[in-house]
Design a protein around this motif. Structure first.
Motif, PDB file in Angstrom:
ATOM      1  N   MET A   1       7.650   2.766  12.465  1.00 47.99           N
ATOM      2  CA  MET A   1       6.304   2.212  12.377  1.00 47.99           C
ATOM      3  C   MET A   1       6.242   1.057  11.377  1.00 47.99           C
ATOM      4  SD  MET A   1       4.175   5.813  12.330  1.00 47.99           S
ATOM      5  CE  MET A   1       2.666   5.022  11.785  1.00 47.99           C
ATOM      6  N   LEU A   2       6.743   1.300  10.174  1.00 48.45           N
ATOM      7  CA  LEU A   2       6.562   0.340   9.085  1.00 48.45           C
ATOM      8  C   LEU A   2       7.529  -0.837   9.170  1.00 48.45           C
ATOM      9  CD1 LEU A   2       5.966   2.787   6.098  1.00 48.45           C
ATOM     10  CD2 LEU A   2       4.271   1.623   7.512  1.00 48.45           C
TER      11      LEU A   2
ATOM     12  N   MET B   1      16.470  -5.353   3.968  1.00 50.76           N
ATOM     13  CA  MET B   1      15.265  -5.734   3.239  1.00 50.76           C
ATOM     14  C   MET B   1      15.016  -7.239   3.331  1.00 50.76           C
ATOM     15  SD  MET B   1      14.295  -2.788   2.540  1.00 50.76           S
ATOM     16  CE  MET B   1      12.750  -3.301   1.784  1.00 50.76           C
ATOM     17  N   ALA B   2      16.078  -8.037   3.451  1.00 45.39           N
ATOM     18  CA  ALA B   2      15.907  -9.482   3.633  1.00 45.39           C
ATOM     19  C   ALA B   2      15.194  -9.777   4.949  1.00 45.39           C
ATOM     20  CB  ALA B   2      17.265 -10.185   3.592  1.00 45.39           C
TER      21      ALA B   2
ATOM     22  N   THR C   1       3.886  -9.839   4.048  1.00 45.88           N
ATOM     23  CA  THR C   1       2.995 -10.179   2.932  1.00 45.88           C
ATOM     24  C   THR C   1       2.484  -8.957   2.174  1.00 45.88           C
ATOM     25  OG1 THR C   1       1.080 -10.188   4.421  1.00 45.88           O
ATOM     26  CG2 THR C   1       2.230 -12.287   4.082  1.00 45.88           C
ATOM     27  N   SER C   2       2.830  -7.748   2.636  1.00 46.81           N
ATOM     28  CA  SER C   2       2.343  -6.526   1.987  1.00 46.81           C
ATOM     29  C   SER C   2       3.400  -5.961   1.050  1.00 46.81           C
ATOM     30  CB  SER C   2       1.969  -5.471   3.036  1.00 46.81           C
ATOM     31  OG  SER C   2       1.698  -4.228   2.418  1.00 46.81           O
ATOM     32  N   GLY C   3       3.130  -6.029  -0.245  1.00 41.94           N
ATOM     33  CA  GLY C   3       4.055  -5.475  -1.219  1.00 41.94           C
ATOM     34  C   GLY C   3       4.178  -3.966  -1.104  1.00 41.94           C
ATOM     35  N   LYS C   4       3.078  -3.289  -0.804  1.00 38.95           N
ATOM     36  CA  LYS C   4       3.116  -1.835  -0.676  1.00 38.95           C
ATOM     37  C   LYS C   4       3.946  -1.412   0.531  1.00 38.95           C
ATOM     38  CE  LYS C   4      -1.194  -0.742  -3.072  1.00 38.95           C
ATOM     39  NZ  LYS C   4      -2.539  -0.124  -2.985  1.00 38.95           N
ATOM     40  N   LEU C   5       3.817  -2.146   1.630  1.00 44.64           N
ATOM     41  CA  LEU C   5       4.610  -1.825   2.811  1.00 44.64           C
ATOM     42  C   LEU C   5       6.094  -1.989   2.508  1.00 44.64           C
ATOM     43  CD1 LEU C   5       3.758  -2.903   6.451  1.00 44.64           C
ATOM     44  CD2 LEU C   5       6.102  -2.719   5.652  1.00 44.64           C
ATOM     45  N   MET C   6       6.446  -3.047   1.789  1.00 49.53           N
ATOM     46  CA  MET C   6       7.843  -3.282   1.440  1.00 49.53           C
ATOM     47  C   MET C   6       8.388  -2.169   0.541  1.00 49.53           C
ATOM     48  SD  MET C   6       9.098  -5.905   2.923  1.00 49.53           S
ATOM     49  CE  MET C   6      10.542  -6.194   1.896  1.00 49.53           C
TER      50      MET C   6
END
Length: 237
Positions: free
Chosen positions: A90-91, A145-146, A152-157
């Motif tokens: 999903m993410l 991760m690259a 644009t979502s820091g929390k998602l990352m």
């Protein structure tokens, strides 16, 4: 993270990174009791920062706490693997789609660089056991991760990074029992080419298949009666 970088960290953060690394690498087996005195001896850290590290790892889901039994490395199961995989699908797929939409030239350059370093390690090892090599493991995560870093979502990352680590623990448990080799270098190269071509639908499909196939391989090993020896029992000694 190298030994020098670890020693430069504040003691609480060093305890966290050392303990987290040992759990992710399965040096502390799933389900094993994490006794404070044993951890002090193993990691060379006092009890206070260790308790703080254990509490942080409970939040991450890598450690479980019980009033009677104390702390233990989180157990593993096919059900939990499926849950982790479902969240990754999903993410990560959403993050990749957004990265392709918003990623700039630097994002593209970072993908190429990450793939270059991953490929160099694969070339150096040839047909060796790359999937248990510490450098390969780190570069493998860097590449994944690259791909997502244009999101644009820091929390998602942050969530994607934590879920990748949980998947890595399962992969390490299963890899020694895998019968057929997995040619991930070709898969990574194909993903890079498609992502850089900005073909969002194909890139997301490739990433979905890549994550799903890994989970299927791990689940096949965990589900076998003979795989009980994957999960050592007992206390951390």
């Amino acid at each position: 993270m190298g030994a020098k970088e670890l020693m430069d960290l504040p003691v609480s953060e060093r305890a966290f990174q050392l303990l987290r690394g040992k759990i992710l690498r399965c040096e502390y087996a799933p389900g094993i009791k994490l006794k404070i005195d044993t951890l002090q001896r193993d990691l060379g850290v006092s009890s206070s920062p260790l308790r703080e590290a254990l509490s942080r790892l409970v939040v991450e889901g890598l450690v479980v706490s019980d009033e009677r039994r104390g702390f233990s490395a989180a157990p593993v199961s096919v059900k939990d693997l499926h849950d982790v995989t479902r969240l990754r699908l999903m993410l990560d797929c959403e993050a990749l789609a957004e990265s392709i939409e918003h990623g700039d030239d630097q994002w593209e350059a970072n993908i190429v660089t990450a793939f270059h370093w991953l490929s160099r390690i694969e070339g150096r090892h040839g047909e060796g056991p790359l999937t248990l090599d510490a450098d390969w493991t780190a570069r493998h995560k860097d590449f994944h991760m690259a791909l997502l870093a244009g999101c644009t979502s820091g929390k998602l990352m942050k969530l994607s990074s934590a879920l990748f680590d949980q998947s890595e623990r399962y992969r390490r448990l299963s890899i020694r029992h895998r019968v057929e080799p997995r040619h991930k270098a070709a898969e990574h190269g194909q993903m890079m080419e498609v992502v850089l071509s900005r073909n969002k639908a194909e890139a997301v499909a490739l990433l979905h298949d890549h994550i799903f196939r890994t989970a299927e391989n791990v689940a096949a090993v965990l589900g076998k009666p003979s795989s009980a020896d994957l999960i050592p029992r007992g206390d951390s000694r």
